[in-house]
Design an enzyme around this catalytic site. Structure first.
Site, short mmCIF file in Angstrom:
data_model
loop_
_atom_site.label_atom_id
_atom_site.label_comp_id
_atom_site.label_asym_id
_atom_site.label_seq_id
_atom_site.Cartn_x
_atom_site.Cartn_y
_atom_site.Cartn_z
N ARG A 1 38.59 39.03 62.95
CA ARG A 1 39.07 37.68 63.22
C ARG A 1 39.00 36.80 61.97
O ARG A 1 39.86 35.96 61.75
CB ARG A 1 38.30 37.07 64.39
CG ARG A 1 39.01 35.84 64.95
CD ARG A 1 38.42 35.39 66.25
NE ARG A 1 37.03 35.00 66.09
CZ ARG A 1 36.22 34.75 67.11
NH1 ARG A 1 36.68 34.83 68.35
NH2 ARG A 1 34.98 34.39 66.90
N LYS B 1 40.21 30.72 63.58
CA LYS B 1 38.95 29.96 63.68
C LYS B 1 38.78 29.11 62.42
O LYS B 1 37.93 29.38 61.58
CB LYS B 1 37.79 30.93 63.88
CG LYS B 1 36.57 30.27 64.50
CD LYS B 1 35.62 31.31 65.04
CE LYS B 1 34.29 30.74 65.44
NZ LYS B 1 34.34 29.81 66.57
N GLU C 1 41.94 25.88 76.47
CA GLU C 1 40.55 26.27 76.21
C GLU C 1 39.57 25.22 76.68
O GLU C 1 39.90 24.05 76.78
CB GLU C 1 40.32 26.42 74.70
CG GLU C 1 40.96 27.62 74.13
CD GLU C 1 40.31 27.99 72.82
OE1 GLU C 1 39.33 28.73 72.84
OE2 GLU C 1 40.82 27.55 71.79
N1 PLP Z 1 37.29 29.24 71.55
C1 PLP Z 1 36.85 28.48 70.54
C2 PLP Z 1 37.66 27.30 70.15
C3 PLP Z 1 35.66 28.82 69.87
O1 PLP Z 1 35.20 28.07 68.87
C4 PLP Z 1 34.94 29.96 70.29
C5 PLP Z 1 33.73 30.34 69.60
O2 PLP Z 1 33.69 31.22 68.81
C6 PLP Z 1 35.44 30.71 71.36
C7 PLP Z 1 36.61 30.31 71.96
C8 PLP Z 1 34.73 31.93 71.83
O3 PLP Z 1 34.95 33.00 70.98
P1 PLP Z 1 33.88 34.15 70.83
O4 PLP Z 1 33.63 34.70 72.18
O5 PLP Z 1 34.50 35.14 69.94
O6 PLP Z 1 32.67 33.52 70.25
C1 COI Z 2 30.78 30.21 68.74
O1 COI Z 2 30.71 30.43 69.93
O2 COI Z 2 30.39 31.00 67.88
C2 COI Z 2 31.35 28.98 68.24
O3 COI Z 2 31.84 29.01 67.17
C3 COI Z 2 31.32 27.81 69.08
C4 COI Z 2 30.99 26.53 68.35
C5 COI Z 2 29.60 26.44 67.89
C6 COI Z 2 31.98 26.19 67.30
#
Ligand code: PLP
Ligand code: COI
Length: 339
Positions: free
Chosen positions: A80, A183, A219
């Site tokens: 990612r 991200k 989201e």
């Molecule tokens: N959506 C957003 C905007 C996020 O910042 C995050 C955090 O990482 C997620 C979703 C969840 O992604 P993940 O499960 O890979 O942490």
């Molecule tokens: C995560 O779940 O890792 C995130 O990035 C969420 C937030 C702290 C930005």
């Protein structure tokens, strides 16, 4: 040391002993550097500061019952970050470099990994940004990757207790063909005003809708959204949401327990049909949602009527946690064991 109150850790910055850094200069990555400074010396014209060339990742390390340290889905976070780098034209971080930087940062800060059973983990935060100077709107020719870590508790103070969230239409975090699927820092800047207002109004998070039609769920702030309807695990498909690695894992676990997974547009009107809804992400893990208020229409959707997370969310949460802490078989090889 180690008079840390593991059980009451917030989700926040925590100073540890070391971080790991690597520069990309002259078209190549240099050597990993270990630093004990919390600061970086950066050019005032760095593209990260002016033009938002900045992306980060978030992953976690857990100490298992068996004492082993496991990092969850490191390769997916590496992929990612590569995608984010592509999206905003930064230097690509090879998976091997990402892995080495993460493992080094975790090992050097081993004493900060919370003990098993405290409901806490070590949050790993890789960040990549343009450190090279530009004044014209152009990508930098120098980048810095930093990995720092810190022990954390639950993202939402409620932990696994249900939260309330708010549908908004007067803010978008990302546009359909914008950077929502990466991200990158700018997405979070765009979400701040709505997020802070939601907190002031008593909500844990915002539920963003698709920017074009304002009809479909995008989201839940810093987490993906999912709902359970009968035998189905349903989660939004959208070009402007971040593909959550937690959500990807939950979809697999949902299938494993016999649910049908649907990844498709989910309209606001469908919210009344779910038996359970939740937000999922590395920081949020699974945050069950008890109430969704539509800020414009005042329509309310209520779940968790007994005050507790629903049975399917609870089961998925327990499975995920058990894999991360090495209590059940990691049959998909999601964990990297730190040796
Ligand atoms: N959506 C957003 C905007 C996020 O910042 C995050 C955090 O990482 C997620 C979703 C969840 O992604 P993940 O499960 O890979 O942490
Ligand atoms: C995560 O779940 O890792 C995130 O990035 C969420 C937030 C702290 C930005």
């Amino acid at each position: 040391m180690n008079n840390i109150d593991w059980k009451n850790l917030p989700f926040g910055y925590f100073k540890t002993d070391y971080n790991v850094r690597c520069y990309f200069r002259n078209n190549e990555w240099g050597e990993l550097e270990i630093s004990s400074s919390e600061y970086v010396n950066i050019h005032m014209a760095a593209t990260a500061l002016h033009y938002g060339q900045s992306a980060f990742e978030g992953l976690k390390a857990f100490r298992g019952k068996d004492g082993k340290i496991r990092i969850f889905r490191l390769e997916e976070n590496a992929k990612r970050m590569q995608n984010s780098a592509y999206g905003i034209m930064m230097a690509d971080v090879p998976t091997e470099l990402f892995r080495e930087a993460v493992l080094t940062a975790v090992k050097l800060n081993e004493k900060f990994i919370p003990p098993y059973g405290e409901g806490a983990s070590l949050y790993i935060r890789p960040v990549l940004f343009g450190s090279g100077a530009q004044v014209g709107v152009k990508p930098a020719n120098e980048y810095l990757l930093i990995v720092f870590v810190g022990p954390v508790g639950p993202y939402f103070k409620e932990g696994f207790n249900p939260v309330s969230i708010q549908i908004v239409r007067d803010f978008d975090r990302a546009a359909p063909l914008g950077t929502g699927c990466y991200k990158v820092g700018g997405n979070y800047a765009a979400s701040l005003r709505a997020g802070e207002r939601a907190h002031h109004e008593g909500f844990a998070s915002v539920l963003f809708l698709d920017a074009k039609e304002k009809k479909y769920i995008d989201e839940a702030g810093p987490a993906n959204f999912f709902g359970i309807k009968g035998n189905k695990y349903i989660t939004p498909e959208s070009k402007s949401i971040l593909p959550s690695i937690t959500n990807m894992s939950l979809r697999q676990l949902a299938e494993d327990i016999g649910l049908t997974v649907e990844k498709r547009q989910v309209s606001v009107d469908e919210l009344g049909e779910f038996e359970e809804v939740g937000a999922c992400g590395t920081a949020a893990v699974i945050s069950p949602i008890k109430r969704i208020l539509d800020r414009d229409t005042n329509k309310e959707f209520l779940y968790c009527k007994d005050g507790k997370a629903g049975p399917v969310s609870t089961k998925l949460y327990n499975m995920l946690r058990a894999i991360q802490e090495g209590e059940i078989e990691d049959k998909y090889n999601w964990n990297t064991i730190v040796e």
